[in-house]
Design a protein around this motif. Structure first.
Motif, PDB file in Angstrom:
ATOM      1  N   THR A  78      -6.198  -6.582   2.808  1.00 21.35           N
ATOM      2  CA  THR A  78      -5.427  -6.915   1.610  1.00 21.35           C
ATOM      3  C   THR A  78      -6.256  -7.749   0.635  1.00 21.35           C
ATOM      4  OG1 THR A  78      -4.505  -8.992   2.441  1.00 21.35           O
ATOM      5  CG2 THR A  78      -3.330  -6.961   3.024  1.00 21.35           C
ATOM      6  N   PRO A  79      -5.899  -7.708  -0.640  1.00 25.13           N
ATOM      7  CA  PRO A  79      -6.577  -8.558  -1.617  1.00 25.13           C
ATOM      8  C   PRO A  79      -6.291 -10.038  -1.341  1.00 25.13           C
ATOM      9  CG  PRO A  79      -5.306  -6.822  -2.695  1.00 25.13           C
ATOM     10  CD  PRO A  79      -4.923  -6.814  -1.254  1.00 25.13           C
ATOM     11  N   MET A  80      -7.234 -10.874  -1.675  1.00 27.95           N
ATOM     12  CA  MET A  80      -7.093 -12.322  -1.508  1.00 27.95           C
ATOM     13  C   MET A  80      -5.925 -12.834  -2.348  1.00 27.95           C
ATOM     14  SD  MET A  80      -8.567 -14.925   0.071  1.00 27.95           S
ATOM     15  CE  MET A  80     -10.196 -14.343   0.457  1.00 27.95           C
ATOM     16  N   ASP A  81      -5.098 -13.676  -1.726  1.00 24.17           N
ATOM     17  CA  ASP A  81      -4.008 -14.376  -2.413  1.00 24.17           C
ATOM     18  C   ASP A  81      -2.977 -13.452  -3.065  1.00 24.17           C
ATOM     19  OD1 ASP A  81      -5.185 -16.821  -1.734  1.00 24.17           O
ATOM     20  OD2 ASP A  81      -6.354 -16.885  -3.589  1.00 24.17           O
ATOM     21  N   GLN A  82      -2.793 -12.255  -2.515  1.00 25.70           N
ATOM     22  CA  GLN A  82      -1.799 -11.342  -3.075  1.00 25.70           C
ATOM     23  C   GLN A  82      -0.774 -10.942  -2.028  1.00 25.70           C
ATOM     24  OE1 GLN A  82      -3.131  -8.016  -5.349  1.00 25.70           O
ATOM     25  NE2 GLN A  82      -4.629  -9.217  -6.478  1.00 25.70           N
ATOM     26  N   LYS A  83       0.465 -10.950  -2.449  1.00 32.51           N
ATOM     27  CA  LYS A  83       1.553 -10.463  -1.606  1.00 32.51           C
ATOM     28  C   LYS A  83       1.332  -8.970  -1.393  1.00 32.51           C
ATOM     29  CE  LYS A  83       6.606 -10.168  -1.751  1.00 32.51           C
ATOM     30  NZ  LYS A  83       7.781 -10.553  -2.553  1.00 32.51           N
ATOM     31  N   THR A  84       1.374  -8.530  -0.127  1.00 35.67           N
ATOM     32  CA  THR A  84       1.093  -7.136   0.201  1.00 35.67           C
ATOM     33  C   THR A  84       2.075  -6.658   1.257  1.00 35.67           C
ATOM     34  OG1 THR A  84      -1.258  -7.528  -0.201  1.00 35.67           O
ATOM     35  CG2 THR A  84      -0.685  -5.535   1.002  1.00 35.67           C
ATOM     36  N   THR A  85       2.552  -5.437   1.087  1.00 35.47           N
ATOM     37  CA  THR A  85       3.482  -4.843   2.051  1.00 35.47           C
ATOM     38  C   THR A  85       2.838  -3.623   2.692  1.00 35.47           C
ATOM     39  OG1 THR A  85       5.395  -5.616   0.792  1.00 35.47           O
ATOM     40  CG2 THR A  85       5.778  -3.816   2.336  1.00 35.47           C
ATOM     41  N   ILE A  86       2.951  -3.546   4.011  1.00 37.46           N
ATOM     42  CA  ILE A  86       2.483  -2.373   4.754  1.00 37.46           C
ATOM     43  C   ILE A  86       3.680  -1.766   5.475  1.00 37.46           C
ATOM     44  CG2 ILE A  86       0.136  -3.265   5.058  1.00 37.46           C
ATOM     45  CD1 ILE A  86       1.070  -3.739   8.070  1.00 37.46           C
ATOM     46  N   THR A  87       3.591  -0.481   5.743  1.00 33.54           N
ATOM     47  CA  THR A  87       4.627   0.213   6.501  1.00 33.54           C
ATOM     48  C   THR A  87       4.097   0.507   7.897  1.00 33.54           C
ATOM     49  OG1 THR A  87       5.514   1.215   4.498  1.00 33.54           O
ATOM     50  CG2 THR A  87       6.111   2.260   6.584  1.00 33.54           C
ATOM     51  N   LEU A  88       4.914   0.233   8.888  1.00 29.75           N
ATOM     52  CA  LEU A  88       4.555   0.483  10.282  1.00 29.75           C
ATOM     53  C   LEU A  88       4.848   1.948  10.575  1.00 29.75           C
ATOM     54  CD1 LEU A  88       6.096  -2.796  11.697  1.00 29.75           C
ATOM     55  CD2 LEU A  88       3.710  -2.368  11.057  1.00 29.75           C
ATOM     56  N   GLU A  89       3.806   2.761  10.474  1.00 30.05           N
ATOM     57  CA  GLU A  89       3.962   4.211  10.517  1.00 30.05           C
ATOM     58  C   GLU A  89       4.040   4.805  11.919  1.00 30.05           C
ATOM     59  OE1 GLU A  89       0.483   5.411   8.438  1.00 30.05           O
ATOM     60  OE2 GLU A  89       1.197   4.640   6.521  1.00 30.05           O
ATOM     61  N   LYS A  90       3.430   4.127  12.878  1.00 26.75           N
ATOM     62  CA  LYS A  90       3.349   4.662  14.241  1.00 26.75           C
ATOM     63  C   LYS A  90       3.744   3.583  15.241  1.00 26.75           C
ATOM     64  CE  LYS A  90       1.119   8.536  13.112  1.00 26.75           C
ATOM     65  NZ  LYS A  90       1.575   9.861  13.380  1.00 26.75           N
TER      66      LYS A  90
END
Length: 148
Positions: A78-90
């Motif tokens: 993820t980028p530094m200091d950025q809110k990031t969302t990932i999806t749990l695909e498996k």
């Protein structure tokens, strides 16, 4: 009565997609938390496949890099200091860390459904362990929370 049944059926169809959306789990990237300095909070998340995880920088100079993932899941950094969302695909265990604070034991674990890749994650964790200069016990404690 027929109109009521039609209305109820239409409402059920509208509600179904909302029920299919997974939960969102928030993980804060912190300089200090319940488990000491440089932590993800919570450090272990038990989720379901399809859920999302949002990493929130509560303090600056943090990001998240995947380290061990289920097969066919794309790695992330993820980028530094950025809110990031990932999806749990498996289904499986997702092991990640904060690159600037890895030596301080800033690691985290997500379990999505069945831990189908736990043996592989543990093997890879052995290679990560020497890089944890401080609070190395966190890695084993967090992996120890994974359950069948």
């Amino acid at each position: 009565m027929k109109a009521l049944k039609s209305t109820l059926a239409a409402l059920a169809l509208i509600a179904l997609p909302a029920l299919a959306i997974g939960a969102d789990h928030e993980i804060r990237m912190m300089n200090f938390g319940k488990d000491g300095g440089m932590v993800f909070e919570p450090p272990f998340v038990k989720a379901e496949v399809g859920d999302t995880v949002t990493f929130i920088p509560a303090n600056s100079s943090h990001n998240v890099r995947s380290y061990a993932l289920p097969a066919e899941v794309a790695a992330w950094n993820t980028p530094m200091d950025q809110k990031t969302t990932i999806t749990l695909e498996k289904p499986g265990v997702y092991l990640y860390y904060c690159p600037p604070h890895l030596m301080m034991g800033m690691v985290g674990v997500i379990q999505a459904g069945a831990p189908v890749n736990l043996d592989e994650v543990r093997q890879k964790a052995e290679k990560l362990r020497p890089k944890l200069v401080m609070k190395a016990d966190r890695l084993e404690r967090y992996l120890g929370q994974v359950s069948p």
